[in-house]
Design a protein around this motif. Structure first.
Motif, mmCIF file in Angstrom:
data_model
loop_
_atom_site.group_PDB
_atom_site.id
_atom_site.type_symbol
_atom_site.label_atom_id
_atom_site.label_comp_id
_atom_site.label_asym_id
_atom_site.label_seq_id
_atom_site.Cartn_x
_atom_site.Cartn_y
_atom_site.Cartn_z
ATOM 1 N N ASP A 251 0.811 -1.205 0.000
ATOM 2 C CA ASP A 251 0.000 0.000 0.000
ATOM 3 C C ASP A 251 0.851 1.264 0.000
ATOM 4 N N ALA A 252 2.100 1.161 0.483
ATOM 5 C CA ALA A 252 3.065 2.246 0.303
ATOM 6 C C ALA A 252 3.739 2.010 -1.040
ATOM 7 N N SER A 253 2.946 2.093 -2.111
ATOM 8 C CA SER A 253 3.319 1.475 -3.384
ATOM 9 C C SER A 253 4.248 2.305 -4.250
ATOM 10 N N ILE A 254 4.728 3.430 -3.771
ATOM 11 C CA ILE A 254 5.636 4.226 -4.593
ATOM 12 C C ILE A 254 6.906 3.446 -4.922
ATOM 13 N N GLY A 255 7.325 2.553 -4.026
ATOM 14 C CA GLY A 255 8.505 1.743 -4.303
ATOM 15 C C GLY A 255 8.295 0.770 -5.443
ATOM 16 N N LEU A 256 7.032 0.397 -5.692
ATOM 17 C CA LEU A 256 6.714 -0.432 -6.847
ATOM 18 C C LEU A 256 6.580 0.434 -8.098
ATOM 19 N N SER A 257 5.806 1.491 -8.017
ATOM 20 C CA SER A 257 5.590 2.353 -9.175
ATOM 21 C C SER A 257 6.911 2.886 -9.714
ATOM 22 N N PHE A 258 7.791 3.292 -8.829
ATOM 23 C CA PHE A 258 9.074 3.875 -9.236
ATOM 24 C C PHE A 258 9.874 2.893 -10.083
ATOM 25 N N ARG A 259 9.799 1.610 -9.738
ATOM 26 C CA ARG A 259 10.578 0.593 -10.451
ATOM 27 C C ARG A 259 9.802 -0.038 -11.612
ATOM 28 N N PRO B 150 6.742 -3.245 -19.065
ATOM 29 C CA PRO B 150 7.027 -1.849 -19.425
ATOM 30 C C PRO B 150 5.930 -1.175 -20.238
ATOM 31 N N ALA B 151 5.157 -1.972 -20.972
ATOM 32 C CA ALA B 151 4.092 -1.371 -21.765
ATOM 33 C C ALA B 151 2.921 -0.923 -20.898
ATOM 34 N N ALA B 152 2.661 -1.668 -19.814
ATOM 35 C CA ALA B 152 1.517 -1.348 -18.956
ATOM 36 C C ALA B 152 1.931 -0.604 -17.694
ATOM 37 N N THR B 153 3.079 -0.929 -17.149
ATOM 38 C CA THR B 153 3.531 -0.328 -15.882
ATOM 39 C C THR B 153 4.962 0.170 -16.045
ATOM 40 N N PRO B 154 5.179 1.191 -16.851
ATOM 41 C CA PRO B 154 6.550 1.675 -17.065
ATOM 42 C C PRO B 154 7.162 2.235 -15.793
ATOM 43 N N ALA B 155 8.464 2.055 -15.662
ATOM 44 C CA ALA B 155 9.178 2.607 -14.513
ATOM 45 C C ALA B 155 9.230 4.121 -14.620
ATOM 46 N N ASP B 156 9.396 4.775 -13.502
ATOM 47 C CA ASP B 156 9.565 6.217 -13.467
ATOM 48 C C ASP B 156 10.789 6.600 -14.294
ATOM 49 N N GLN C 243 14.534 4.881 -14.785
ATOM 50 C CA GLN C 243 15.026 4.473 -16.101
ATOM 51 C C GLN C 243 16.394 5.078 -16.391
ATOM 52 N N ARG C 244 16.657 6.253 -15.855
ATOM 53 C CA ARG C 244 17.942 6.926 -16.085
ATOM 54 C C ARG C 244 19.014 6.501 -15.095
ATOM 55 N N GLY D 162 -1.458 25.832 -14.668
ATOM 56 C CA GLY D 162 -0.611 26.254 -13.561
ATOM 57 C C GLY D 162 -0.921 25.593 -12.236
ATOM 58 N N LYS D 163 -2.117 25.032 -12.111
ATOM 59 C CA LYS D 163 -2.500 24.388 -10.859
ATOM 60 C C LYS D 163 -2.215 22.887 -10.855
ATOM 61 N N LEU D 164 -1.590 22.385 -11.897
ATOM 62 C CA LEU D 164 -1.267 20.965 -11.953
ATOM 63 C C LEU D 164 0.118 20.712 -11.379
ATOM 64 N N GLU D 165 0.228 19.663 -10.560
ATOM 65 C CA GLU D 165 1.552 19.202 -10.180
ATOM 66 C C GLU D 165 2.245 18.636 -11.421
ATOM 67 N N CYS D 166 3.562 18.746 -11.489
ATOM 68 C CA CYS D 166 4.283 18.253 -12.664
ATOM 69 C C CYS D 166 3.981 16.783 -12.923
ATOM 70 N N TYR D 167 3.928 15.987 -11.832
ATOM 71 C CA TYR D 167 3.766 14.552 -11.988
ATOM 72 C C TYR D 167 2.329 14.154 -12.321
ATOM 73 N N THR D 168 1.422 15.131 -12.380
ATOM 74 C CA THR D 168 0.073 14.820 -12.840
ATOM 75 C C THR D 168 0.117 14.338 -14.291
ATOM 76 N N CYS D 169 0.915 14.995 -15.096
ATOM 77 C CA CYS D 169 1.058 14.593 -16.495
ATOM 78 C C CYS D 169 2.222 13.630 -16.704
ATOM 79 N N HIS D 170 3.235 13.722 -15.880
ATOM 80 C CA HIS D 170 4.446 12.942 -16.111
ATOM 81 C C HIS D 170 4.465 11.615 -15.358
ATOM 82 N N SER D 171 3.367 11.217 -14.751
ATOM 83 C CA SER D 171 3.260 9.872 -14.192
ATOM 84 C C SER D 171 2.932 8.899 -15.313
ATOM 85 N N GLY D 172 3.643 7.775 -15.327
ATOM 86 C CA GLY D 172 3.391 6.795 -16.371
ATOM 87 C C GLY D 172 2.100 6.029 -16.149
#
Length: 515
Positions: free
Chosen positions: A288-296, A328-334, A338-339, A442-452
């Protein structure tokens, strides 16, 4: 070499030196103790001499400033008898994931792990008092954020802002000296008491006490030493939870021949590091603290999905008890992953260790923002967090380009600037991005659009079965009622939801705890 005259009297081991630099500088690892004895201080050797008879070749734990074994662990380094050399327990040590009381057998706790939060003030506070104070008040230390979410969302708390921590803690500074979102105190999470008119219902309070009190710095979680099959979960506690690296299988790779190389639950090497890899963070940040999954680029398997390393679209290794979706097609890494970047390349010391205030929400404690490194479409990066903390690993060259030096690998990553992306005269200009990066957004967080992608858990619920008993992690005893929290009716990574966050900006939402 001994420390300056003013500090020679301090015998408390400076185990938290890497916390004071907090991944800002990298100290070279020293040799294994005993590899070149003539170069080591005679006091260090005196505090380690008999220990090395059994632990020959063990790595230097504190490479920034060598310390003797008994400086950190206690014990008698002059005795050749193991029982006399080692601190012996006065109280029974649990063989499960129970969280010890703060005053549990301090001498033996220190012997096992001087970085344990129960003894770290004595062990390290002589040199690192600010760091010790901060880590105890941090969200990693109090887990107030988890308690805030669960209790508020289930109607136990009337407003978002937990008053509970694992153990009670206070900030005695006057209100005008505290951050506007910080509290003066947090109370210990109480157990259920029947007959109290305002008592939290048993079934609600049982969830954190029996299922959620594993991921914090006061314990090692469910992967206790010697427990097999907990790949991806093995870690230490206290300061060592982050600053000592473990392999996925929890097996030691130390040169110390006294360490059982077949028993899981040992660190890879007996040494601190400030090069903290992503894999260390994901020992807790999954599920449930799933950022560690999403990031990878990993996702929890959808209920009913086959579990096998040979199944297409699944990760090759079993981690945290499951084979994760790795597609990678469905759940791309951050893009940062990737870098080749790691969590600590963006997150600051204050993000992870706290800034000394008692927060109850992650968004109040975390100060890293995208703008600190990438700027916005009007301004170049400031090189500071939203709270003004400088990012010393971010550099601007004479040609105006920005580079971030990885705190883990040392690699230099060029950091594109949002301002250049929207300027037609810039080599980094992107016409499609320029159409999106306008004042209308201007009211959007950057990662609103840049989340895979974003995970969602529909029908997330817990079950409490009165026919069974279960370990209450905080009390250390079994009580009636077994709770489970992993029975998701449906989980998906295909739906995307947006909403207003607490800072008045639109951000991705994860559906969870919708019981």
């Amino acid at each position: 070499m001994r420390p300056p005259e003013a500090t020679r009297g301090l015998r408390a081991p400076a185990l938290l030196i890497i916390l004071s630099v907090a991944i800002l500088i990298v100290a070279p690892l020293g040799p294994a103790i005993g590899d070149d004895d003539e170069e080591l201080d005679e006091d260090v050797l005196a505090a380690s001499r008999s220990c090395l008879g059994c632990h020959e070749g063990i790595e230097e734990m504190h490479p920034a400033y060598p310390l003797g074994c008994t400086d950190c662990h206690g014990g008698d380094a002059s005795s050749d008898d193991q029982e006399r050399s080692h601190i012996q327990p006065k109280r029974k040590w649990p063989n499960d994931e129970s969280v010890l009381k703060p005053n549990h057998d301090p001498a033996y706790v220190k012997f096992r792990n001087p970085a344990n939060l129960r003894v770290v003030k004595e062990a390290c506070g002589g040199c690192h008092d600010e760091e010790v104070d901060a880590i105890n008040k941090s969200l990693h230390g109090t887990t107030a954020g988890h308690l805030n979410d669960g209790l508020f969302e289930n109607g136990v708390l009337k407003k978002k802002g937990s008053k509970y921590a694992i153990f009670g803690i206070r900030d005695d500074r006057p209100a005008e000296e505290r951050d506007e979102f910080a509290l003066a105190k947090l109370d210990s999470l109480p157990g259920f008491r029947s007959g109290k008119p305002n008592a939290i219902p048993t079934h609600i309070r049982d969830v954190p006490r029996k299922a959620c009190m594993r991921c914090h710095l006061w314990g090692v979680g469910r992967a206790v030493r010697g427990r097999l099959g907990m790949d991806g979960d093995y870690r230490s506690e206290g300061c060592a939870a982050c600053h000592v690296t473990y392999a996925d299988d929890g097996l030691s790779q130390s040169a110390d021949e006294a360490i059982d190389k077949l028993e899981p639950g040992h660190p890879m090497k007996h040494t601190f590091t400030n090069k903290i890899p992503t894999e260390t963070c994901t020992r807790c940040h999954y599920g449930d603290a799933s950022i560690g999954l999403s990031f990878r680029g990993l996702a929890q398997p959808v209920p009913g999905m086959p579990q096998s390393p040979d199944a297409p679209g699944l990760h090759r290794k079993r981690l945290n008890g499951v084979y994760y979706i790795d597609d990678p097609a469905a759940t791309p890494a951050d893009v940062h992953h990737q870098r080749g970047m790691h969590c600590v390349d963006c997150h600051t010391r204050n993000d992870t260790m706290g800034d000394g205030f008692l927060y109850t929400r992650m968004e109040d404690a975390v100060e890293t923002t995208c703008q600190g490194c990438h700027g916005d479409w009007d301004n170049y990066a400031t090189g500071v967090t939203r709270k003004g903390t400088k990012l010393p690993h971010l550099e601007r060259g004479p040609d105006g380009q920005f580079f971030l030096k990885s705190r883990v690998t040392g690699a230099r990553h060029r950091v594109k600037q949002a301002r250049d992306i929207v300027r037609p005269s810039s080599p980094d200009y992107n016409a499609r991005a320029a159409m999106a990066m306008t004042g209308d957004h201007g009211k959007l967080e950057c990662y609103t659009c840049h989340s895979g992608w974003n995970p969602n858990f529909f029908g997330f619920h817990f079950d409490r079965n009165e026919s069974f008993s279960q370990l209450d992690i905080l009390s250390g005893s079994r009580t009636s009622g077994r709770v489970t929290t992993q029975e998701k009716v449906f989980s998906t990574f295909k739906n995307f939801y947006l909403g207003w966050n607490s800072h008045g900006r639109i951000a991705p939402y994860m559906v969870g705890f919708s019981s």
